[in-house]
Design a protein around this motif. Sequence first.
Motif, short mmCIF file in Angstrom:
data_model
loop_
_atom_site.label_atom_id
_atom_site.label_comp_id
_atom_site.label_asym_id
_atom_site.label_seq_id
_atom_site.Cartn_x
_atom_site.Cartn_y
_atom_site.Cartn_z
N SER A 1 62.30 101.37 4.44
CA SER A 1 61.41 101.72 5.55
C SER A 1 61.21 103.23 5.65
CB SER A 1 61.93 101.16 6.87
OG SER A 1 63.10 101.85 7.26
N VAL A 2 62.12 104.00 5.04
CA VAL A 2 61.97 105.46 5.04
C VAL A 2 60.73 105.87 4.24
CG1 VAL A 2 63.02 107.61 4.23
CG2 VAL A 2 64.39 105.93 5.42
N ARG A 3 60.33 105.03 3.30
CA ARG A 3 59.11 105.29 2.52
C ARG A 3 57.88 104.78 3.25
NH1 ARG A 3 61.31 108.89 -0.52
NH2 ARG A 3 62.32 108.23 -2.46
N LEU A 4 58.09 104.14 4.38
CA LEU A 4 57.03 103.43 5.13
C LEU A 4 56.54 102.24 4.35
CD1 LEU A 4 56.36 106.64 6.55
CD2 LEU A 4 55.66 104.78 8.01
N CYS A 5 55.73 102.47 3.32
CA CYS A 5 55.35 101.34 2.48
C CYS A 5 54.91 101.85 1.12
CB CYS A 5 54.24 100.50 3.12
SG CYS A 5 52.62 101.26 3.13
N PRO A 6 54.91 101.00 0.08
CA PRO A 6 54.43 101.43 -1.22
C PRO A 6 52.91 101.59 -1.17
CG PRO A 6 55.63 99.33 -1.36
CD PRO A 6 55.34 99.58 0.07
N THR B 1 57.09 102.18 -5.08
CA THR B 1 56.21 103.24 -5.58
C THR B 1 56.59 103.52 -7.02
OG1 THR B 1 56.22 104.14 -3.34
CG2 THR B 1 55.38 105.58 -5.07
N GLN C 1 70.39 109.06 6.68
CA GLN C 1 70.66 108.48 5.36
C GLN C 1 71.13 109.51 4.35
OE1 GLN C 1 67.38 106.04 4.13
NE2 GLN C 1 67.94 104.40 5.53
N ILE D 1 61.40 107.57 11.88
CA ILE D 1 61.60 107.52 10.43
C ILE D 1 62.28 108.80 9.94
CG2 ILE D 1 60.48 107.32 8.17
CD1 ILE D 1 60.47 104.72 9.70
N LYS E 1 66.19 98.74 5.66
CA LYS E 1 66.19 100.03 6.36
C LYS E 1 65.89 101.17 5.39
CE LYS E 1 69.18 101.41 9.53
NZ LYS E 1 70.53 101.57 10.12
N LEU E 2 66.50 101.09 4.20
CA LEU E 2 66.30 102.14 3.19
C LEU E 2 64.83 102.25 2.80
CD1 LEU E 2 68.89 102.30 0.26
CD2 LEU E 2 67.88 104.18 1.53
N THR F 1 53.85 96.13 5.29
CA THR F 1 55.27 96.13 5.61
C THR F 1 55.99 96.89 4.50
OG1 THR F 1 55.69 94.08 4.43
CG2 THR F 1 55.16 93.91 6.78
N LEU G 1 65.87 108.56 10.53
CA LEU G 1 66.47 107.70 9.50
C LEU G 1 66.71 108.50 8.22
CD1 LEU G 1 67.08 104.70 9.85
CD2 LEU G 1 64.98 104.18 8.65
N SER G 2 65.71 109.30 7.82
CA SER G 2 65.86 110.13 6.62
C SER G 2 67.05 111.06 6.74
CB SER G 2 64.60 110.99 6.39
OG SER G 2 63.53 110.21 5.97
N TYR H 1 66.25 95.82 15.58
CA TYR H 1 65.49 96.53 14.56
C TYR H 1 64.75 95.55 13.67
CZ TYR H 1 64.41 99.97 10.98
OH TYR H 1 63.76 100.80 10.10
N GLN I 1 56.50 111.85 4.59
CA GLN I 1 57.92 111.56 4.79
C GLN I 1 58.70 111.75 3.49
OE1 GLN I 1 60.93 111.13 7.26
NE2 GLN I 1 58.82 111.03 7.96
N TRP I 2 58.04 111.52 2.36
CA TRP I 2 58.66 111.71 1.05
C TRP I 2 59.01 113.19 0.86
CZ3 TRP I 2 58.14 107.47 -2.74
CH2 TRP I 2 58.74 107.76 -3.99
N GLN J 1 70.44 96.28 5.03
CA GLN J 1 70.47 97.74 4.81
C GLN J 1 69.37 98.17 3.87
OE1 GLN J 1 72.37 99.86 6.54
NE2 GLN J 1 72.98 98.01 7.62
N ARG K 1 49.10 106.62 0.79
CA ARG K 1 50.33 107.38 0.57
C ARG K 1 50.10 108.73 -0.10
NH1 ARG K 1 51.93 106.71 3.78
NH2 ARG K 1 54.18 106.97 3.55
N LEU L 1 72.68 111.86 -6.55
CA LEU L 1 73.51 111.08 -5.63
C LEU L 1 74.99 111.42 -5.76
CD1 LEU L 1 71.76 107.61 -6.08
CD2 LEU L 1 71.68 109.08 -4.06
N ASP M 1 61.14 104.40 -8.00
CA ASP M 1 61.47 104.37 -6.58
C ASP M 1 62.48 103.26 -6.28
OD1 ASP M 1 59.54 103.38 -3.65
OD2 ASP M 1 61.29 104.70 -3.78
#
Lengths: 460, 493
Positions: free
Chosen positions: B342-347, B155, A169, A162, B339-340, B122, A165-166, A9, A132-133, B336, A294, B196, B159
Motif C-alpha cells: 500500500s506504500v506504493r499506492l498501486c502499480p 511495478t 517501515q 501513506i 500494508k507493504l 487497489t 507508513l513509509s 485497516y 511516494q516512491w 503485512q 504513477r 536491506l 518491485d
Amino acid sequence: MWNMKQLAYGALARRANQIKDELRQGVRKPYKEVIDVFQGDLHGAGMKPLTFVRQVLAACVYPPLINSNNLPLDVRQRAQKELGRCVGGSVGSYSAAAGIPEIVHSISEFIKRRDGGIPSHPENIYISPGSQWSISNILNVLVNREASPRTGVLIPVPCYNITVLSITQLGAVTVPYYLSEEQAWALQVEELQRALESAKGVCSPVALYVINPGNPAGYVQSQKSVQEVIRFAWEKRLFLLVDELYQDCVYGENCEFVSYKRTLSEMGPPFSGTVELASFHSVSKGFLGECGLRAGYVELVNLDPAVMKHIHTIFSKDSCAPVLGQIALDLMTDPPKPGDPSYPLYKQVGPENCTLVINSLPGFSCPPLEGGLFAFPRLNLTPKAVQKAKVTAEMQEDPDTFYCTRLLEEGGVFTSPGWEYGQKEGTYHIRFCIAAPQDIMEELLRRLSSFHMTFMKDFS
Amino acid sequence: IVTQHTAVNGISHRGRVLTLDSMNPNVKRVEYAVRGPIVQRAVQIEKELKEGVKKPFTEVIKANIGDAHAMGQKPITFFRQVLALCSYPALLEDSKFPEDAKKRAQRILEACGGHSIGAYSTSQGIECIRQDVARYIEKRDGGIPSNPDNIYLSTGASDAIVTILKLLVCGEGRDRTGVMISIPQYPLYSAALADLGAVQINYYLDEDNCWSLNITELRRALNAAREHCNPRVLCIINPGNPTGQVQSRQCIEDVIRFAKEEHLFLMADEVYQDNVYAEGCQFHSFKKVLFEMGPEYSNTVEMASFHSTSKCYMGECGFRGGYMEVINLDPEVKAQLIKLVSVRLCPPVPGQALLDLVVNPPQPDEPSYATFMKERTAVLSTLAEKARLTEQIFNTVPGITCNPVQGAMYTFPGITLPQKAIDKAKELGLVPDMFYCMRLLEEDGICLVPGSGFGQREGTYHFRMTILPPTDKLKVVLQKIREFHLRFTQEFS
C-alpha cells in the motif's frame, strides 16, 4: 487498541468493494451507487481525464494514430515529439534512471517559471512511479536503521497516512507536531519546538515533513509560515521534506501557493545556500488527476554532491518510472499554449461550496477550505454520544470509524476516519475528497446531511 | 556521531544534515552495474558524438541493458491497440480498431474507477486482472489451481522481488537473514540485499557445465553461511540472467527438495519464461514442479514466483508491468504484505492492463489472432537465431569462451585476459573486466557490462552482452568484439 485498528485497516475498503459488487449484482440498497471519496482519486470520483492528454498518450502508445486525421494537429505533433525522445521511438523502452532527459528539463523549466525565474537544475530532479516512491527513496537515504538513538522525522498531525507508513517501515520514528485546528490548521513554530523537545531521549530527529497545501486538512500555508518553517529547519538542522502535490489546488480567498524552493531562495543567505530541501510533486492531483499512471518527481536543493551520487544509484536500481506517466508529467509541466487548438480544454479543478454545507450541520465543523482536495470536518459529539457510539459499535471502534462505517452502509458514501491521519486525543474527524464533479458533490452533500442528521439524533 | 555544529565565538557553523557519514550506511553499499559507471561513460560519449566530436564510430551500441524496443524490436500490435483504446476510449468508435481489441479495452475500463486508467486501483492490483493472471498460470501449469488472492500485481517484477525481501529480512548480528543467490546474478538482487542490510550468500553456477546449478554447491554455500547468519531465502533465476541457462526439470525438483529440507523460502524469478531457444530445453515453472511433487511439498514449501511484461516477446519495459504469485504464505504475513504494497499506492494501471493482455492474448477464433501469432513467433525465432549466432561467433575467438545461450536475452562469455592487462587495470584502479569493457567502449562504441557487476569466480573475467540488436547489427557487433579482443590480447601480450 492497536489490534483493533489493525483490523479496521482495510476493512472499510473491503466492505466498500463488497457493497459495490452487491450493487452490480442488483442487490437493493437505499442508493444506486457508492460515492467513493475515500482517496484523492479524481478520476475515481468522476472527473474526466483531459482530452489532449489522453489523445497524446494514445498516439504515443499506437503510433499509426499520428497519421490519423481524426486527431487534432497539435496532438499528433506532440505525440511525435514525445516519441522522438523515447529510446527506439517506443514508450516500451526503459528511460534514463532519473527520467527522459527532455522531460526532466521540462520539469526544471516549469519549476523556474512557477518560482518567478529562480533557476532549477535538471540534475537535481528525479522522476519516479508516483511521488511516494521518491519520498521513500529520500527517506531511505536519511534513515540510519543502525543508529542509536533511532532516526526521527517530524510529521504534522493530521498527516497523509501513506508517508507515515513509509517512515515507520524504514525503521524511523515519527515525531508528531500538532496543527492548530482552532486557527484553521495553522502550523505554529512553538509547536514545532515542543515536538522537537519531546524527541529528546527518544530519537534523533533529522527531518521535518511538511504538506502544503495540506492533506487531509485543507490549509494553504502563508509565505510567512513557510519562512518560519525554513528558519526553524535551519536553526535546528533539519532536512526539509516538502510534499507539494496539491500546489495546483488552491482556491481559498487571499490564498496563494508559494513553493518552499522559492521562499528559501528569496530568503537569501545563510538559508538559501544551506537548508537541505526535497520538494515533491506528481501528476496524480491538480488538473490532470492521473493517479493510475504513477508519475511524480522530487527536486533536491543544497544536497551534498557525494550523497547525490548514491541517490542516483538508488533511483537507478528501480530502473525508471513508467514512460506513459513521464509523458503525462511533460504534458502537465509543458501544457498547450494559448493559440494551440487544445489550449481551451485545459482547466483548473475547483471545489464546491462544501464548507458552508458542512458547517450548517449541527455537530460538524470545518475551517474554510483553502486548498488541497479534501474536507476534514470535525465530528462534535458530546461525551455521552461518544459513549453511546462506542457501546453500539460492533467492535467497539472509535466514533469516527463507526460514523464512516454507518455512512458507507446507510448512505453509500465511502469516506475515511480521522484516526488514519492522526488527530488530537478525544477529537474525531472524517476525511473525504471534494473534487468530484458538481452533480456528484451535490449528491454527496445531500446524502451526508441526511445521514448526519439521523446519526446525531440517534447519538445525542 | 560527528557533530557538524562548531561554536566559534558563540556563532554556530552549520554543516549539512545529510552527509556520507550521517546517511544510511546500507545505501552506500548499493551498486547496480547495469546502469553503472560504464553506462554513464557511454551516455557521455553519445553527447560528445552529438556535439560533433570525431570518434572511430558513429554511434554507441548499448548492449548493456535488456531493453528490446531500444534495439528496434517492434511492439505487439494487438497490445498497443488495446492500450490506445484504454488511454483514449473515444477510439472505441473508430472502425480501424478490431473488435477483439475493443472488447478487451472495454472489459479493462469497466474494472477501473471512473472507467479511467488514471484512477487508482487497489494496491494488490485490479481484481479481474488478477483473476486472468491466475487462469493463465493454471493453463500454463497443466491445470494446477491458482488463487487470485495470491497474485500481487507490481511495478515490474523488481518491485515485487524487493517487497518480498523486505518481508523476509530481519534479525541482528548472527541472526541476520541470509539470502542465497546465484553467482553470477542479476544485480538487482545484490543491490536490494545491500540496501536491506541482508547477508548475501553466494552459490556458484558451474561454468564448465553450461552454468548448471549443483545441489552440492548449494549445500556448501548454505553450511558455510550458517556460521555467520540465518539463511532463510533461496533465489533462483530461471531462465538465467546473465547466464541464460534453462534449468532442467530434475534440477528444479532437486532445488525444491533442498529448500524443504533446509527450510528456505523460495524466490523464483521467471521473467524470461518465454525466452527458451536451445533444443532439448523447456521452461518448467517452479509452481508446477512443486505441485507435481505432491502435497508433502506443495502444502509446505513457501514460495514466490515473479513475472513481468518487460521481457519475453513483449519487451515492454517502459510500462513497468509485473506480478508475483505467493504460495503457502502465512495469513498474518499476507496481512503485512498488503500494508507493504500500500506504500506504493498501486502499480501503474497501463502496466496492469498490458499484463492482462499478455495473460489473455488473442485466441484462435479471434480476428487479431493471426497477426498476433505471426509477430510473437517472429520475435522469439529471431531471438533464438541471435542466440545461436552469438554463441557460434564468440567461440571462434581465441580467448573467448561462450556457453550456449539456452534462454533469456544475454550472453556471459568468459574472457581470458593477459597478465599485463590485469596489471594495467590494477594500476588504473579498475577491475580487469571493467578496464576491458571501457576500452571496448572507447575504441568501438560498444557498451557491455563487465562480469564483475554480476559476480564471478575469483580470477575469472566475463562480460554480459545482450543479444537484442537487430541481426545485421549484431553480426557487426560480434565481429567488432572479436577484432577488439584480438587487438587487446595482442597489445598486452
